[in-house]
Write a protein that holds these residues in place. Structure first.
Motif, PDB file in Angstrom:
ATOM      1  N   ASP A  37      34.005  37.677 -41.034  1.00 50.35           N
ATOM      2  CA  ASP A  37      35.419  38.050 -41.163  1.00 50.35           C
ATOM      3  C   ASP A  37      35.845  38.046 -42.633  1.00 50.35           C
ATOM      4  O   ASP A  37      36.649  38.873 -43.054  1.00 50.35           O
ATOM      5  CB  ASP A  37      36.304  37.094 -40.368  1.00 50.35           C
ATOM      6  CG  ASP A  37      36.194  37.308 -38.864  1.00 50.35           C
ATOM      7  OD1 ASP A  37      35.897  38.446 -38.451  1.00 50.35           O
ATOM      8  OD2 ASP A  37      36.387  36.351 -38.106  1.00 50.35           O
ATOM      9  N   ARG A  38      35.291  37.111 -43.380  1.00 49.40           N
ATOM     10  CA  ARG A  38      35.648  37.004 -44.800  1.00 49.40           C
ATOM     11  C   ARG A  38      35.206  38.244 -45.565  1.00 49.40           C
ATOM     12  O   ARG A  38      35.946  38.776 -46.414  1.00 49.40           O
ATOM     13  CB  ARG A  38      34.989  35.750 -45.387  1.00 49.40           C
ATOM     14  CG  ARG A  38      35.455  35.361 -46.777  1.00 49.40           C
ATOM     15  CD  ARG A  38      34.812  34.043 -47.193  1.00 49.40           C
ATOM     16  NE  ARG A  38      35.410  33.491 -48.393  1.00 49.40           N
ATOM     17  CZ  ARG A  38      35.110  32.300 -48.904  1.00 49.40           C
ATOM     18  NH1 ARG A  38      34.209  31.533 -48.296  1.00 49.40           N
ATOM     19  NH2 ARG A  38      35.692  31.860 -49.997  1.00 49.40           N
ATOM     20  N   VAL A  39      34.011  38.731 -45.284  1.00 54.39           N
ATOM     21  CA  VAL A  39      33.509  39.931 -45.959  1.00 54.39           C
ATOM     22  C   VAL A  39      34.308  41.164 -45.538  1.00 54.39           C
ATOM     23  O   VAL A  39      34.632  42.015 -46.379  1.00 54.39           O
ATOM     24  CB  VAL A  39      32.012  40.126 -45.675  1.00 54.39           C
ATOM     25  CG1 VAL A  39      31.535  41.481 -46.168  1.00 54.39           C
ATOM     26  CG2 VAL A  39      31.195  39.010 -46.338  1.00 54.39           C
ATOM     27  N   MET A  40      34.646  41.274 -44.257  1.00 55.15           N
ATOM     28  CA  MET A  40      35.423  42.424 -43.804  1.00 55.15           C
ATOM     29  C   MET A  40      36.817  42.433 -44.432  1.00 55.15           C
ATOM     30  O   MET A  40      37.351  43.491 -44.752  1.00 55.15           O
ATOM     31  CB  MET A  40      35.542  42.415 -42.284  1.00 55.15           C
ATOM     32  CG  MET A  40      34.228  42.630 -41.547  1.00 55.15           C
ATOM     33  SD  MET A  40      33.392  44.188 -41.972  1.00 55.15           S
ATOM     34  CE  MET A  40      34.550  45.399 -41.353  1.00 55.15           C
ATOM     35  N   ARG A  41      37.384  41.240 -44.641  1.00 53.09           N
ATOM     36  CA  ARG A  41      38.732  41.152 -45.202  1.00 53.09           C
ATOM     37  C   ARG A  41      38.734  41.316 -46.719  1.00 53.09           C
ATOM     38  O   ARG A  41      39.573  42.010 -47.287  1.00 53.09           O
ATOM     39  CB  ARG A  41      39.344  39.796 -44.842  1.00 53.09           C
ATOM     40  CG  ARG A  41      40.785  39.615 -45.328  1.00 53.09           C
ATOM     41  CD  ARG A  41      41.300  38.208 -45.071  1.00 53.09           C
ATOM     42  NE  ARG A  41      40.606  37.219 -45.901  1.00 53.09           N
ATOM     43  CZ  ARG A  41      39.846  36.239 -45.411  1.00 53.09           C
ATOM     44  NH1 ARG A  41      39.663  36.114 -44.101  1.00 53.09           N
ATOM     45  NH2 ARG A  41      39.246  35.393 -46.239  1.00 53.09           N
ATOM     46  N   ASP A  42      37.764  40.671 -47.415  1.00 57.89           N
ATOM     47  CA  ASP A  42      37.794  40.582 -48.872  1.00 57.89           C
ATOM     48  C   ASP A  42      36.658  41.309 -49.580  1.00 57.89           C
ATOM     49  O   ASP A  42      36.545  41.240 -50.815  1.00 57.89           O
ATOM     50  CB  ASP A  42      37.774  39.110 -49.300  1.00 57.89           C
ATOM     51  CG  ASP A  42      39.017  38.353 -48.848  1.00 57.89           C
ATOM     52  OD1 ASP A  42      40.084  38.988 -48.741  1.00 57.89           O
ATOM     53  OD2 ASP A  42      38.918  37.142 -48.590  1.00 57.89           O
ATOM     54  N   GLY A  43      35.775  41.970 -48.854  1.00 58.18           N
ATOM     55  CA  GLY A  43      34.738  42.787 -49.478  1.00 58.18           C
ATOM     56  C   GLY A  43      33.815  42.005 -50.409  1.00 58.18           C
ATOM     57  O   GLY A  43      33.339  40.915 -50.074  1.00 58.18           O
ATOM     58  N   THR A  44      33.579  42.558 -51.616  1.00 56.42           N
ATOM     59  CA  THR A  44      32.659  41.902 -52.546  1.00 56.42           C
ATOM     60  C   THR A  44      33.181  40.547 -53.001  1.00 56.42           C
ATOM     61  O   THR A  44      32.381  39.644 -53.302  1.00 56.42           O
ATOM     62  CB  THR A  44      32.402  42.789 -53.787  1.00 56.42           C
ATOM     63  OG1 THR A  44      33.636  43.047 -54.455  1.00 56.42           O
ATOM     64  CG2 THR A  44      31.745  44.103 -53.388  1.00 56.42           C
ATOM     65  N   LEU A  45      34.489  40.387 -53.043  1.00 57.19           N
ATOM     66  CA  LEU A  45      35.055  39.078 -53.377  1.00 57.19           C
ATOM     67  C   LEU A  45      34.678  38.057 -52.316  1.00 57.19           C
ATOM     68  O   LEU A  45      34.247  36.941 -52.637  1.00 57.19           O
ATOM     69  CB  LEU A  45      36.576  39.174 -53.513  1.00 57.19           C
ATOM     70  CG  LEU A  45      37.315  37.853 -53.777  1.00 57.19           C
ATOM     71  CD1 LEU A  45      36.878  37.266 -55.117  1.00 57.19           C
ATOM     72  CD2 LEU A  45      38.829  38.063 -53.736  1.00 57.19           C
ATOM     73  N   GLY A  46      34.812  38.427 -51.053  1.00 56.83           N
ATOM     74  CA  GLY A  46      34.462  37.524 -49.967  1.00 56.83           C
ATOM     75  C   GLY A  46      32.977  37.232 -49.917  1.00 56.83           C
ATOM     76  O   GLY A  46      32.560  36.103 -49.622  1.00 56.83           O
ATOM     77  N   LEU A  47      32.151  38.237 -50.229  1.00 55.77           N
ATOM     78  CA  LEU A  47      30.702  38.039 -50.222  1.00 55.77           C
ATOM     79  C   LEU A  47      30.296  37.055 -51.324  1.00 55.77           C
ATOM     80  O   LEU A  47      29.522  36.118 -51.077  1.00 55.77           O
ATOM     81  CB  LEU A  47      29.997  39.377 -50.441  1.00 55.77           C
ATOM     82  CG  LEU A  47      28.468  39.357 -50.352  1.00 55.77           C
ATOM     83  CD1 LEU A  47      28.008  39.083 -48.927  1.00 55.77           C
ATOM     84  CD2 LEU A  47      27.884  40.686 -50.847  1.00 55.77           C
ATOM     85  N   GLN A  74      27.687  49.821 -48.683  1.00 53.87           N
ATOM     86  CA  GLN A  74      29.065  49.508 -49.042  1.00 53.87           C
ATOM     87  C   GLN A  74      29.997  50.666 -48.739  1.00 53.87           C
ATOM     88  O   GLN A  74      31.195  50.469 -48.496  1.00 53.87           O
ATOM     89  CB  GLN A  74      29.168  49.107 -50.520  1.00 53.87           C
ATOM     90  CG  GLN A  74      28.800  50.198 -51.510  1.00 53.87           C
ATOM     91  CD  GLN A  74      27.321  50.238 -51.872  1.00 53.87           C
ATOM     92  OE1 GLN A  74      26.487  49.727 -51.131  1.00 53.87           O
ATOM     93  NE2 GLN A  74      27.001  50.830 -53.015  1.00 53.87           N
ATOM     94  N   ASN A  75      29.461  51.883 -48.717  1.00 54.36           N
ATOM     95  CA  ASN A  75      30.294  53.057 -48.440  1.00 54.36           C
ATOM     96  C   ASN A  75      30.777  53.102 -46.993  1.00 54.36           C
ATOM     97  O   ASN A  75      31.730  53.815 -46.675  1.00 54.36           O
ATOM     98  CB  ASN A  75      29.513  54.332 -48.753  1.00 54.36           C
ATOM     99  CG  ASN A  75      29.156  54.446 -50.218  1.00 54.36           C
ATOM    100  OD1 ASN A  75      29.804  53.850 -51.073  1.00 54.36           O
ATOM    101  ND2 ASN A  75      28.106  55.195 -50.527  1.00 54.36           N
ATOM    102  N   ALA A  76      30.117  52.348 -46.115  1.00 53.67           N
ATOM    103  CA  ALA A  76      30.493  52.345 -44.705  1.00 53.67           C
ATOM    104  C   ALA A  76      31.604  51.338 -44.403  1.00 53.67           C
ATOM    105  O   ALA A  76      32.211  51.384 -43.335  1.00 53.67           O
ATOM    106  CB  ALA A  76      29.278  52.026 -43.837  1.00 53.67           C
TER     107      ALA A  76
END
Length: 371
Positions: A37-47, A74-76
């Protein structure tokens, strides 16, 4: 944890040949399923923050990230909140001029002990040139010599280094080519150490913003600083550089560059590594130099930055037992992630390293490229 988010991320990683909790070195081990959920919400910041917090791991992180980037998964992903905020900030504010010293305070001033342990003996914090080099020291000296040859240094020339770091280039150029020069940096730690290391040489490092510079120089170089200028200031930067280089002089710009024009940086890198940093594109540099300079040469050796970053990472790992009393474990994970995520970016050719030679009116008879 959203099962939908987990299934989506798992399917995208599968496309890149990376498994969750697999047994290969580049497979990702997830220790906290809130990561999805963190990656879906915050992208590279969350990763990146997830890695810093120990929510996931990889035995060969650079390989994992390379496979992910190379597959362009990442494009998806949908546009995330952190990226939207970064985009808005880049368009509405000119943070590079509003906070000129922020990157020095948060990155370059964190400790000369760290950089002395991680970098080569000359403390060059930019891409080495590995064409014939077998070590980091050799690669960095080869890069410095390459720059000197590209701009045709001769004894007695006056050289300006915009964003001169710990003074390594000017020290090398003074020792090997007999020039004198001035470097500028906004980092107190860099300026102090640079002047200590330059004693006895006809060079000095000023703690000064490049926009306040005056004078004329036979050659102007800038190595690894342009990434901090910001797209709103590219034109002003080149106008300032043009005012500083003599009419028959040369300028060399050494900068990381992106494959497309952008108005912001990466959210994780902006927050933790290079505040307000962003990468220029070919088009943006072209627009910035138009009617100011003739472009004499453009050299991309970005693949060499992969080797440089991995050499820095190895040095950092080796030095960590001596450094850890000054830095905490979260810093260790952050720095380890930084070095390897950038190595993966260069390895996947998502970004490049450019050396651009510019002249005010064109070199009479033509410029001879040096490789």
């Amino acid at each position: 944890m959203s099962l939908k988010a987990k299934n989506f991320i798992e399917s995208q990683l599968h496309r890149a040949g990376v498994l969750i909790n697999g047994n290969r070195a580049w497979d990702i081990q997830v220790h906290d399923e809130r990561l999805y959920d963190r990656v879906m919400r915050d992208g590279t910041l969350g990763l990146g923050e997830g890695y810093m917090d120990g929510w996931w791991e990889s035995q060969a992180l650079d390989q994992s990230l390379f496979r992910i980037m190379n597959a362009k998964i990442q494009n998806a992903f949908p546009r995330d909140i952190a990226l939207v905020l970064s985009t808005l900030r880049g368009r509405l504010l000119n943070t590079q001029r509003l906070r000129v010293k922020e990157v020095a305070e948060k990155h370059y001033d964190i400790g000369n002990d760290l950089y002395a342990a991680m970098l080569d003996k000359r403390m060059i914090y930019s891409c080495g040139y590995w064409k014939e080099a077998k070590s980091l020291d050799e690669a960095q000296e080869a890069k410095l010599d390459l720059v000197c040859k590209k701009i045709g240094l001769e004894p007695g020339m006056r050289v300006l280094d915009i964003g001169s770091g710990w003074g390594g280039f000017l020290q090398f150029a003074a020792e090997r080519y007999g020039v004198n020069g001035v470097g500028v940096t906004v980092s107190k730690e860099q300026a102090t150490l640079a002047n200590e290391r330059s004693k006895g040489l006809p060079v000095e490092t000023l703690l000064q913003d490049y926009m306040s510079l005056e004078g004329q120089f036979d050659r102007v170089i800038s190595i690894g600083m342009f990434e901090h200028v910001g797209y709103k200031n590219y034109r002003r930067y080149f106008e300032k550089a043009r005012s500083l280089v003599s009419d028959d002089g040369l300028m060399l710009l050494h900068s990381i560059g992106g494959n497309h024009s952008t108005t912001h940086g990466d959210p994780w890198s902006e927050k933790y590594i290079f505040p307000n940093g962003m990468l220029p594109s070919v088009a943006q540099i072209g627009a910035g130099t138009e009617n100011l300079f003739v472009m004499e040469d453009w050299h991309n050796f970005g693949a060499d930055y992969d080797k440089t970053l991995m050499a820095w990472y190895e040095n950092f790992q080796e030095a960590w037992p001596a450094l850890k009393s000054q830095y905490d474990d979260r810093f260790y994970r952050m720095w380890s992630y930084y070095l390897r995520v950038f190595a993966a970016l260069f390895r996947s050719r998502n970004i490049g390293l450019w050396q651009v030679v510019l002249s005010p009116y064109g070199v009479p008879g033509g410029y001879t490229s040096v490789r």
